[in-house]
Design an enzyme around this catalytic site. Structure first.
Site, short mmCIF file in Angstrom:
data_model
loop_
_atom_site.label_atom_id
_atom_site.label_comp_id
_atom_site.label_asym_id
_atom_site.label_seq_id
_atom_site.Cartn_x
_atom_site.Cartn_y
_atom_site.Cartn_z
CG HIS A 35 108.92 72.72 53.68
ND1 HIS A 35 107.98 72.65 54.66
CD2 HIS A 35 110.08 72.31 54.25
CE1 HIS A 35 108.54 72.24 55.80
NE2 HIS A 35 109.82 72.01 55.56
CB SER A 68 104.29 49.64 69.90
OG SER A 68 105.64 50.04 69.74
N GLY A 124 113.55 62.27 60.21
CA GLY A 124 113.04 62.81 58.95
C GLY A 124 112.88 61.74 57.88
CG LEU A 125 115.04 58.57 57.67
CD1 LEU A 125 115.89 57.38 58.09
CD2 LEU A 125 115.44 59.02 56.27
CB SER A 127 109.11 56.47 61.65
OG SER A 127 109.01 57.61 62.45
CG ASP A 172 106.45 62.46 54.40
OD1 ASP A 172 107.16 62.88 53.47
OD2 ASP A 172 106.39 63.00 55.52
CE1 TYR A 222 105.87 70.04 56.78
CE2 TYR A 222 103.54 70.38 57.24
CZ TYR A 222 104.54 69.91 56.41
OH TYR A 222 104.22 69.34 55.21
C1 GLA Z 1 107.28 66.47 56.11
C2 GLA Z 1 105.85 66.37 55.58
C3 GLA Z 1 105.82 66.33 54.05
C4 GLA Z 1 106.65 67.44 53.44
C5 GLA Z 1 108.02 67.54 54.12
C6 GLA Z 1 108.79 68.75 53.66
O1 GLA Z 1 107.99 65.30 55.83
O2 GLA Z 1 105.21 65.24 56.08
O3 GLA Z 1 104.50 66.35 53.59
O4 GLA Z 1 105.97 68.66 53.48
O5 GLA Z 1 107.94 67.58 55.53
O6 GLA Z 1 109.09 68.65 52.32
#
Ligand code: GLA
Length: 386
Positions: A35, A68, A124-125, A127, A172, A222
């Site tokens: 973050h 897909s 949280g990877l 995708s 990301d 978020y």
């Molecule tokens: C998600 C968002 C990123 C980043 C993270 C937290 O993955 O896409 O831009 O803010 O959360 O670090």
């Protein structure tokens, strides 16, 4: 079984009767710096060997279709009338790319595309970033647009903001495009300057423990965090007129102005400013090979994300709290946006199996969910295959 390049090519040919070009686009991990990206701070991500692979070819038929493989769904795009869709959800990430390219003056020729992969969703990877980045990379290549990496990264992020509705930072997409095998990226999200640091873990390795939960407030929370940071900057700029965002301020200044903030905004600002400092010193730990100190900082990050930034959840807190009791766990923390997904940990390789077994047992006993454990290797960013 994972989709192979050969099988993707065969399936594409069988479906569209065209010979495709293949591309791969990786997910990412993040060692530290959570973050911080949308606060112009530092992050330390790396692309991983879990990826989405794409087959793409221009089509003379004049129609555009995308399939897909994982979802077994096909959608058609009218390139003259691109708009957001209700479903399928994955389609919006791609529509956003197409819309943005058209807006920027590119003429996309009708094409066919199939894609599939092995990045677990909701873990949280990233995708979604892999999907956006591989797709734009492929469109750029088959159309010969000559778009550079920096623009691809920003178009991918634009799609996430405007078509998926998540006001994400740049981490990301940057990692998915710019990752380098066996290296982490130290990225300054203000200037985009970045350094590759070799990831030498010696007798240790990274494991990811997937909590298998994704709480539904993830994307709205978020966006709220982002607004709270902006509110913090507005408050601070009354006292420090020169600042643009939280990158420009120290935790000390945040603390000394505590009474000026609503409590939630204070906590967000304190976490972010501390984390921005932490990443920079963690980079030095890593470069010195001091994993022990680095690992401690990962744990501090988790504590901050949980108590101050409030993006953790009972499942992630439990996993981290249990893991750090084990002396063979060097560092552990929740990773990514939060409210579910994975814990990233650095563990002694000799104890890996024992730690994994312990987590399976304890987590299943506590939450009646069997966690997944992933081993990952650090890979190159998006590329053409072959
Ligand atoms: C998600 C968002 C990123 C980043 C993270 C937290 O993955 O896409 O831009 O803010 O959360 O670090």
């Amino acid at each position: 079984m994972d989709l192979t390049y050969a099988s993707l090519e065969e399936q594409f040919y069988a479906r569209f009767n065209l010979t495709p070009v293949l591309f791969r686009s990786p997910g990412r991990i993040n060692l530290i710096g959570e973050h911080t990206d949308y606060n112009d701070g530092f992050v330390m991500p790396a692309a991983i060997d879990k990826e989405i692979i794409f087959a793409m070819a221009l089509s003379d038929e004049g129609t555009t279709a995308i399939h897909s493989i994982n979802m077994n769904e096909t959608v058609n795009i009218d390139l003259d009338r691109v708009a957001k869709t209700e479903s399928p959800g994955w389609f919006n990430y791609l529509l956003g790319i197409v819309a943005r390219l058209i807006e920027n003056g590119y003429t996309i020729k009708p094409f066919k595309c199939s894609f599939g992969g092995n990045i677990p969703q909701g873990a949280g990877l990233s995708s979604s970033a892999a999907l956006e980045c591989g797709f734009i990379y492929g469109l750029n290549a088959v159309n010969g647009f000559g778009i550079d990496a920096n623009d691809m990264i920003h178009i991918a992020q634009w799609s996430e903001h405007h078509y998926a509705g998540v006001k994400c930072g740049i981490m990301d997409q940057f990692a998915s495009v710019m990752g380098r095998k066996d290296h982490v990226l130290l990225l300054d999200c203000r200037t985009f300057s970045h350094r590759y640091i070799p990831l030498q873990l010696g007798a240790c390795e990274i494991i990811l423990v997937d909590s298998k939960v994704k709480h539904s407030l993830a994307s709205s929370a978020y966006n709220t965090r982002r607004e709270e940071c902006e509110e913090g900057v507005r408050i601070l700029s009354k006292h420090f007129p020169a600042i643009h965002n939280l990158r420009d301020i120290t935790p000390r200044s945040v603390r000394s102005h505590q009474s000026h903030f609503p409590d939630n905004v204070y906590k967000r600002c304190l976490y972010v400013t501390e984390e921005i400092e932490r990443v920079q010193s963690a980079a030095q730990d890593l470069e010195r090979g001091d994993l022990k100190t680095f690992g401690k900082k990962m744990i501090e990050t988790h504590r901050g994300l949980s108590a101050l930034y409030e993006v953790s959840c009972p499942e992630l807190d439990f996993l981290v709290n249990q893991m750090v009791l084990n002396p063979n766990v060097i560092g552990a923390r929740m990773m990514g946006g939060g409210f579910g997904g994975c814990v990233i940990a650095i563990v002694r390789s000799s104890a890996r199996n024992e730690i994994e077994d312990e987590m399976y047992r304890k987590y299943s006993d506590r939450f009646s969910i069997v966690p997944d454990v992933y081993e990952v290797a650090i890979a190159d960013g998006v590329s053409k295959i072959g």
